[in-house]
Write a protein that holds these residues in place. Structure first.
Motif, short mmCIF file in Angstrom:
data_model
loop_
_atom_site.label_atom_id
_atom_site.label_comp_id
_atom_site.label_asym_id
_atom_site.label_seq_id
_atom_site.Cartn_x
_atom_site.Cartn_y
_atom_site.Cartn_z
N LEU A 1 -26.72 19.18 40.76
CA LEU A 1 -27.11 19.78 42.18
C LEU A 1 -26.34 20.92 42.52
O LEU A 1 -26.76 21.63 43.23
CB LEU A 1 -26.92 18.38 43.18
N GLY B 1 -24.00 12.43 49.25
CA GLY B 1 -24.23 13.37 48.01
C GLY B 1 -24.36 14.64 48.17
O GLY B 1 -23.82 15.68 47.86
N VAL B 2 -25.47 14.98 48.83
CA VAL B 2 -25.96 16.43 49.22
C VAL B 2 -25.00 17.06 50.05
O VAL B 2 -24.71 18.60 49.88
CB VAL B 2 -27.37 16.43 49.81
N SER C 1 -24.63 14.07 40.86
CA SER C 1 -24.57 15.14 42.04
C SER C 1 -24.00 16.67 41.14
O SER C 1 -24.32 17.61 41.62
CB SER C 1 -23.51 15.06 42.98
N PHE D 1 -32.18 14.63 42.31
CA PHE D 1 -31.08 13.94 42.51
C PHE D 1 -31.51 12.36 43.21
O PHE D 1 -31.08 11.62 43.05
CB PHE D 1 -30.06 14.62 43.49
#
Length: 394
Positions: free
Chosen positions: A31, A273-274, A28, A43
């Motif tokens: 990202l 994660g996002v 991550s 990702f």
């Protein structure tokens, strides 16, 4: 199939999960620098490989309780290759580092094939083991071979290898019923990885706090709300959806629900994660700052997606299905839609306000799910979780 005792995850399982959680946190990191649809797609692809690597050993360990010196050596080798994967996960997919990521993943699958080969003699598991070994060996050749190919042929090789791995990870319904995963051990491994990833979510919040130079009321509120958001996601998953509950496989319908439950967990890990990167960016903003249009769409879509995923996990639970109330599922869909409707309001609501509203949406889902679980069980307890009655054998 007929467990006489509840097998729990051990210290080796915990160590293995911690390594994979650290690898996902490493994935991550890029990202944060490319918080866009392309960055999320990149990702998601790398996360799919890490998830398959974790899932492969988890499925093996829940069916075959092997714990000797050779097995420990193989686990350490897998951990090393996962570390190599994480070290090669920060560059573009067209780079040589990404090719090394795929080759290291192929090495992880080769070790898993060796682990299955060691249990090929176990009675009743021959068909499953032979199928797994054959699929894994083919996938290893394709993954390693793809690393040597120039672009764009490397992408084609990855696609073929990924399809082979997906197909090999889903045995036939009859095979799954004949040799099911541990009804208690398997779900608890998923629950354990979920809570560790939410720990990484909290670590992401801490990194955002480190980047904040001044502490106004709004800046402190953003940090507190982010921590509370991580807690409500866990509570919605565990107390609401009962994502960790024992799952017995006795029929084709149970197999279908188990497969959906596994796929939904991958979507949950992706959403965590996002969203974790999003809240870190929110804390790093100047006090009273706003998200950009793209950032707010991504954050709100990730939150709405997590709400829908948790709703899906609840729908695979017997405790929730038993109530049979359609209004429960419609209300959760409405909650997810409400979170998504915040996306176009980036200029009207400060980032701290967005975090507060998302927190309220997750809290509403917890209330709905717990109320539905109570209705399905017919008891008066609010957060009490009573295990099913067991019969003692003399």
């Amino acid at each position: 199939m007929h467990e006489r005792h509840a097998r729990r995850p051990g210290w080796t399982d915990l160590f293995f999960d911690l390594v994979f959680a650290a690898a996902i946190a490493q994935l991550s990191a890029p990202l944060d620098h490319d918080y866009s649809l392309y960055g999320i797609a990149r990702f998601a692809f790398l996360l799919a490989l890490v998830f398959l690597a974790w899932f492969g050993y988890t499925a093996f360990s829940t069916q075959f309780a092997v714990d000797d010196v050779v097995e420990r050596v193989l686990i350490v080798a897998q951990v090393f290759l996962v570390a190599v994967m994480a070290a090669n996960a920060t560059d573009a997919l067209s780079s040589s580092d990404a090719a090394g990521f795929g080759a290291a993943y192929g090495g992880v699958r080769a070790i898993l094939a060796l682990q299955y080969a060691r249990v090929a003699w176990v009675s009743g598991s021959g068909t499953l083991v032979r199928r797994r070994i054959g699929g894994l060996c083919v996938a290893v050749v394709v993954w390693v071979g793809a690393a040597l190919l120039p672009l764009p042929y490397r992408y084609a090789g990855w696609a073929v290898a990924l399809l082979i791995d997906f197909g090999n990870s889903w045995p036939a319904s009859r095979t799954t019923m004949a040799s099911p995963p541990g009804a208690t051990h398997f779900p608890e491994r998923f629950g354990l990885l979920t809570i560790i990833l939410l720990g990484e979510f909290v670590a992401s919040v801490m990194r955002g706090i480190e980047s904040q130079m001044g502490w106004s009321f709004l800046a402190a509120s953003a940090a507190v709300l982010s921590l509370a958001l991580g807690f409500t996601i866990w509570s919605s998953y565990s107390d609401g959806a009962m994502g960790w509950e024992a799952r017995h496989v006795r029929s084709h319908g149970d197999v279908v629900r188990l497969r959906a439950w596994i796929a939904l967990h991958f979507a949950l890990f992706l959403g965590i994660g996002v969203l974790g990167v999003g809240v870190r960016r929110a804390i790093a903003l100047a006090p009273g700052g706003h998200f950009s249009d793209q950032e707010q769409w991504i954050i709100c879509a990730a939150a709405a997606g997590i709400i829908l995923v948790i709703m899906g996990i609840a729908a695979t639970s017997e405790r929730h299905v038993r109530s049979g109330r359609r209004s429960v599922w419609l209300s959760q869909a409405g909650i997810a839609l409400g979170a998504l409707t915040l996306a176009p309001l980036s200029t009207q609501i400060v980032a701290t306000g967005i975090l507060l509203l998302l927190l309220l949406y997750f809290a509403a889902q917890i209330v709905v799910l717990i109320a539905n679980r109570r209705a399905g069980r017919g008891d008066s307890g609010w957060l009490r979780s009573t295990p099913p009655a067991t019969t003692s054998h003399s």
